[in-house]
Write a protein that holds these residues in place. Structure first.
Motif, PDB file in Angstrom:
ATOM      1  N   ALA A 167       0.739  -1.256  -0.178  1.00  0.00           N
ATOM      2  CA  ALA A 167      -0.078   0.200   0.180  1.00  0.00           C
ATOM      3  C   ALA A 167       0.844   1.266   0.076  1.00  0.00           C
ATOM      4  N   ARG A 173      -3.322  10.806   7.525  1.00  0.00           N
ATOM      5  CA  ARG A 173      -4.258   9.989   8.264  1.00  0.00           C
ATOM      6  C   ARG A 173      -5.206  10.798   9.120  1.00  0.00           C
ATOM      7  N   ARG A 201      -2.032   7.086   1.173  1.00  0.00           N
ATOM      8  CA  ARG A 201      -0.763   6.321   1.036  1.00  0.00           C
ATOM      9  C   ARG A 201      -0.078   6.568  -0.199  1.00  0.00           C
ATOM     10  N   GLU A 204      -1.970   3.400  -2.465  1.00  0.00           N
ATOM     11  CA  GLU A 204      -3.033   3.503  -2.337  1.00  0.00           C
ATOM     12  C   GLU A 204      -3.597   4.258  -1.169  1.00  0.00           C
ATOM     13  N   GLU A 206      -6.617   4.669   1.682  1.00  0.00           N
ATOM     14  CA  GLU A 206      -7.166   3.636   2.882  1.00  0.00           C
ATOM     15  C   GLU A 206      -8.326   4.169   3.582  1.00  0.00           C
ATOM     16  N   THR A 228     -10.747  -2.672   6.650  1.00  0.00           N
ATOM     17  CA  THR A 228     -10.149  -1.878   5.830  1.00  0.00           C
ATOM     18  C   THR A 228     -10.423  -1.951   4.377  1.00  0.00           C
ATOM     19  N   THR A 229     -10.823  -0.802   3.555  1.00  0.00           N
ATOM     20  CA  THR A 229     -10.799  -0.760   2.335  1.00  0.00           C
ATOM     21  C   THR A 229      -9.718   0.034   1.508  1.00  0.00           C
ATOM     22  N   LEU A 230      -9.161  -0.538   0.764  1.00  0.00           N
ATOM     23  CA  LEU A 230      -8.084   0.205  -0.302  1.00  0.00           C
ATOM     24  C   LEU A 230      -8.770   0.760  -1.590  1.00  0.00           C
ATOM     25  N   CYS A 248     -16.443   4.364   2.855  1.00  0.00           N
ATOM     26  CA  CYS A 248     -15.690   5.308   3.590  1.00  0.00           C
ATOM     27  C   CYS A 248     -16.527   6.332   4.125  1.00  0.00           C
TER      28      CYS A 248
END
Length: 251
Positions: A167, A173, A201, A204, A206, A228-230, A248
């Motif tokens: 990732a 964040r 990131r 990706e 997140e 977690t969703t990427l 999200c």
């Protein structure tokens, strides 16, 4: 060495076989033609069990039984008696205490929620900082087996390293919504704190949430879940927007 003992119950025709079944354990077998309730039949074994265990006392453990239902012979109208065989395990000693059923945690007041939010943010920030900086042991110690799957620190650290490599490093964040639940249905009693977050990131983006849990007000909060969703950077803008809205939080 005693293999088994056979005796006849006083005042009855019941024959009882007694076999040792380990230290302080016995297996008693009784066959009767005048009783078809295994619990009532077991009561007949109590004097013998008391004699076996003496001052230690005893309790009945597991049991099995079979019931032979007799049918009249074709040439006879007389009905034969049903016969029950009961095999009862006896343990010498006091009956183990039964753990008390856990009580629901008290519902959180608004003031308690506000105070806990600060703790929730601190724990979450500390957890993510430890991961970002490669201090995997510091992150691991805050997580419950429900979160880690029961793997060792070494195994979990390798999982985190592989994720970071795929990732990319975190460039930003943000912690979003904080939500508390007291004794939700279909879950162990306690307080559950949900933390929604998003992160950018190198390779990706997140988003996801953490769940922190404590069974009671005097217990420490433990991390029990992370979802977690990427969103890879090379996704079409429309697809990224659809996934973000579906999975999200929108800050």
């Amino acid at each position: 060495m005693l293999a088994f003992v056979v005796f006849v119950l006083l005042g009855t025709s019941d024959v009882v076989k007694v076999e040792p079944d380990g230290i302080g354990r016995w297996r008693m077998t009784i066959r009767a033609s005048d009783e078809t309730d295994p619990l009532r039949l077991a009561e007949r074994l109590r004097p013998g069990a008391a004699n076996l265990c003496g001052a230690k006392g005893f309790y009945f453990d597991h049991y099995t039984f079979t019931l032979d239902q007799q049918m009249p012979e074709r040439q006879s109208s007389a009905k034969q008696s049903d016969k029950m065989t009961l095999v009862q395990d006896v343990v010498c000693g006091a009956l183990p205490a039964v753990a008390a059923e856990p009580l629901p945690a008290p519902s959180l007041t608004e003031a308690e929620t506000l105070a806990l939010n600060a703790r929730l943010e601190t724990l979450t920030t500390g957890y993510f900082s430890a991961l970002d900086e490669g201090r995997y042991a510091d992150a691991f110690v805050t997580a419950d087996d429900a979160m880690t799957g029961g793997v060792t620190l070494s195994e979990w650290s390798e999982q985190q390293k592989r994720f970071q490599a795929s990732a990319g490093a975190v460039t930003e964040r943000r912690i979003g919504r904080l939500t508390w639940y007291s004794n939700p249905p279909n879950a162990p009693f306690g307080h559950y704190g949900a933390v929604d977050y998003v992160a950018s990131r190198a390779l990706e983006d997140e988003c996801g949430y953490l769940i922190w849990y404590r069974p009671s007000a005097d217990a420490a909060l433990r991390l029990i879940r992370q979802e977690t969703t990427l969103l890879p950077h090379n996704l079409p803008a429309e697809t990224r927007d659809t996934l973000r809205k579906a999975h999200c939080i929108i800050l």
